[in-house]
Design a protein around this motif. Structure first.
Motif, PDB file in Angstrom:
ATOM      1  N   LEU A 139       0.837  -1.247   0.091  1.00 19.98           N
ATOM      2  CA  LEU A 139      -0.195  -0.119  -0.115  1.00 19.98           C
ATOM      3  C   LEU A 139       0.968   1.218   0.016  1.00 19.98           C
ATOM      4  O   LEU A 139       0.543   2.201  -0.531  1.00 19.98           O
ATOM      5  CB  LEU A 139      -0.903   0.075   1.221  1.00 19.98           C
ATOM      6  N   TYR A 140       2.024   0.991   0.430  1.00 21.72           N
ATOM      7  CA  TYR A 140       3.083   2.245   0.674  1.00 21.72           C
ATOM      8  C   TYR A 140       3.711   2.154  -0.940  1.00 21.72           C
ATOM      9  O   TYR A 140       4.488   1.361  -1.033  1.00 21.72           O
ATOM     10  CB  TYR A 140       3.889   2.263   1.667  1.00 21.72           C
ATOM     11  N   MET A 141       3.756   3.351  -1.366  1.00 18.38           N
ATOM     12  CA  MET A 141       4.432   3.358  -2.622  1.00 18.38           C
ATOM     13  C   MET A 141       5.165   4.882  -2.581  1.00 18.38           C
ATOM     14  O   MET A 141       4.536   5.946  -2.614  1.00 18.38           O
ATOM     15  CB  MET A 141       3.488   3.295  -4.072  1.00 18.38           C
ATOM     16  N   PRO A 142       6.414   5.005  -2.732  1.00 15.75           N
ATOM     17  CA  PRO A 142       7.098   6.271  -2.902  1.00 15.75           C
ATOM     18  C   PRO A 142       6.532   7.104  -3.928  1.00 15.75           C
ATOM     19  O   PRO A 142       6.376   6.622  -5.043  1.00 15.75           O
ATOM     20  CB  PRO A 142       8.590   5.968  -3.049  1.00 15.75           C
ATOM     21  N   SER A 143       6.452   8.438  -3.802  1.00 11.19           N
ATOM     22  CA  SER A 143       5.885   9.239  -4.887  1.00 11.19           C
ATOM     23  C   SER A 143       7.031   9.404  -5.985  1.00 11.19           C
ATOM     24  O   SER A 143       8.344   9.433  -5.890  1.00 11.19           O
ATOM     25  CB  SER A 143       5.880  10.750  -4.322  1.00 11.19           C
ATOM     26  N   LEU A 144       6.762   9.395  -7.140  1.00 11.03           N
ATOM     27  CA  LEU A 144       7.570   9.423  -8.360  1.00 11.03           C
ATOM     28  C   LEU A 144       7.344  10.845  -8.718  1.00 11.03           C
ATOM     29  O   LEU A 144       8.105  11.269  -9.871  1.00 11.03           O
ATOM     30  CB  LEU A 144       7.060   8.571  -9.416  1.00 11.03           C
TER      31      LEU A 144
END
Length: 327
Positions: A139-144
């Motif tokens: 669920l955690y995805m680093p911002s691109l």
């Protein structure tokens, strides 16, 4: 060496799923960690799809295992026979990514040599823990956004170089430029679109992406720049028309920017076209071909600016003087 977020999430999720399965006293609790490793994906969308594919494949694998092992027997040949039937079913159900995951469950059931109702429940809990942990961690995805902004800046810097090199060539017939920025821009655009695609998959409820239209617009503009180069090479040496075109390219190069003031440059281009119409008619075949190339070039420049004009709402309000404003 840089450690990616997917590696970190795998390192966090695997011991968590094993610990949960171990605390619950499940048989083959290590399998929960294997399932978590297999289910960590680079985007939220892929994670959700992977979870569904793997859960359904595991459920089908459990059914096949009961039928084959209990009715035929616990023998390695039976595993091979079952896979011959099981894999085509996963292809038909379009859950082939779950084959590796379901193989873990198949081997667990095979090693039991006696498939009871409680053992099947035990295996389904392992599936839920392993896949569920991976889904929660993913669920955690680093911002691109920072990477996309960096690609935007790199692309615009190279666009500036291309436009300024074109202006320099028109003025001085400078042939030192090798055109490497064109291929660099193609690579940047490819990387940027891959990032956009990945970022879209991280936002399940968002249909549009703020950078998608921008990079598509720049890609079309790059194609137009590539078409302009042969036309530029056919312009006459340092006459009034060529110098005006060089000045215009230089203004475009100095003002590449995410904003939209293309209207201002379209107005100036229109004035250039009018001034060229007032030039004497060509008298020789060479002059005629030059004039034809010139008008073709002006048309390509117009298309280049129209792409930017259609990209977003204009930043120009009222009448503004053109002083190296963003194109």
């Amino acid at each position: 060496m840089k450690i990616g977020s997917r590696t970190i999430k795998t390192a966090i999720g695997t011991p968590i799923s094993i610990s949960i399965a171990q605390v619950l006293g499940l048989t083959n609790f290590v399998s929960a960690g294997i399932l978590t490793i297999l289910c960590i994906q680079p985007s939220r969308k892929r994670s959700v799809l992977s979870a569904w594919h793997r859960f359904l494949a595991c459920a089908v694998a459990a059914i096949f295992s009961v039928i084959f092992f209990e009715l035929i027997g616990y023998h390695p040949i039976v595993i091979g026979s079952m896979l011959i039937c099981f894999i085509p079913v996963t292809v038909w159900l379009k859950v082939t990514p779950g084959i590796a995951t379901s193989s873990v469950i198949i081997l667990n059931l095979y090693s039991a040599h006696n498939i009871s109702y409680s053992f099947i429940i035990d295996q389904f809990l392992i599936i839920i823990i392993g896949i569920g942990t991976a889904l929660l961690v993913n669920l955690y995805m680093p911002s691109l956004d920072n990477q996309l902004k960096q690609k935007q800046d790199e692309l615009e810097n190279h666009f500036q170089i291309i436009l300024n090199e074109i202006a320099l060539y028109i003025r001085n017939k400078n042939e030192n430029w090798d055109g490497k920025e064109l291929s660099i821009c193609e690579d940047i655009l490819q990387d940027a679109m891959n990032l956009v695609s990945l970022d879209k998959e991280n936002h399940l409820l968002r249909n549009k992406h703020p950078y998608y239209d921008y990079f598509m617009m720049r890609n079309k503009q790059l194609e137009l720049l590539q078409k302009m180069l042969p036309l530029v090479s056919r312009l006459p040496n340092r006459d009034s028309i060529s110098l005006k075109i060089a000045d215009f390219f230089e203004k475009l190069g100095d003002a590449v920017h995410p904003g939209n003031t293309a209207t201002l440059y379209l107005d100036e281009l229109e004035q250039l076209q009018k001034s060229f119409d007032q030039e004497e008619l060509p008298k020789t075949k060479e002059e005629f071909e030059t004039r034809a190339n010139l008008f073709h070039l002006l048309h390509e420049i117009e298309d280049y600016l129209l792409l930017k004009k259609k990209f977003k709402k204009s930043d120009v309000t009222g009448k503004k003087r053109l002083k190296k404003r963003p194109e």
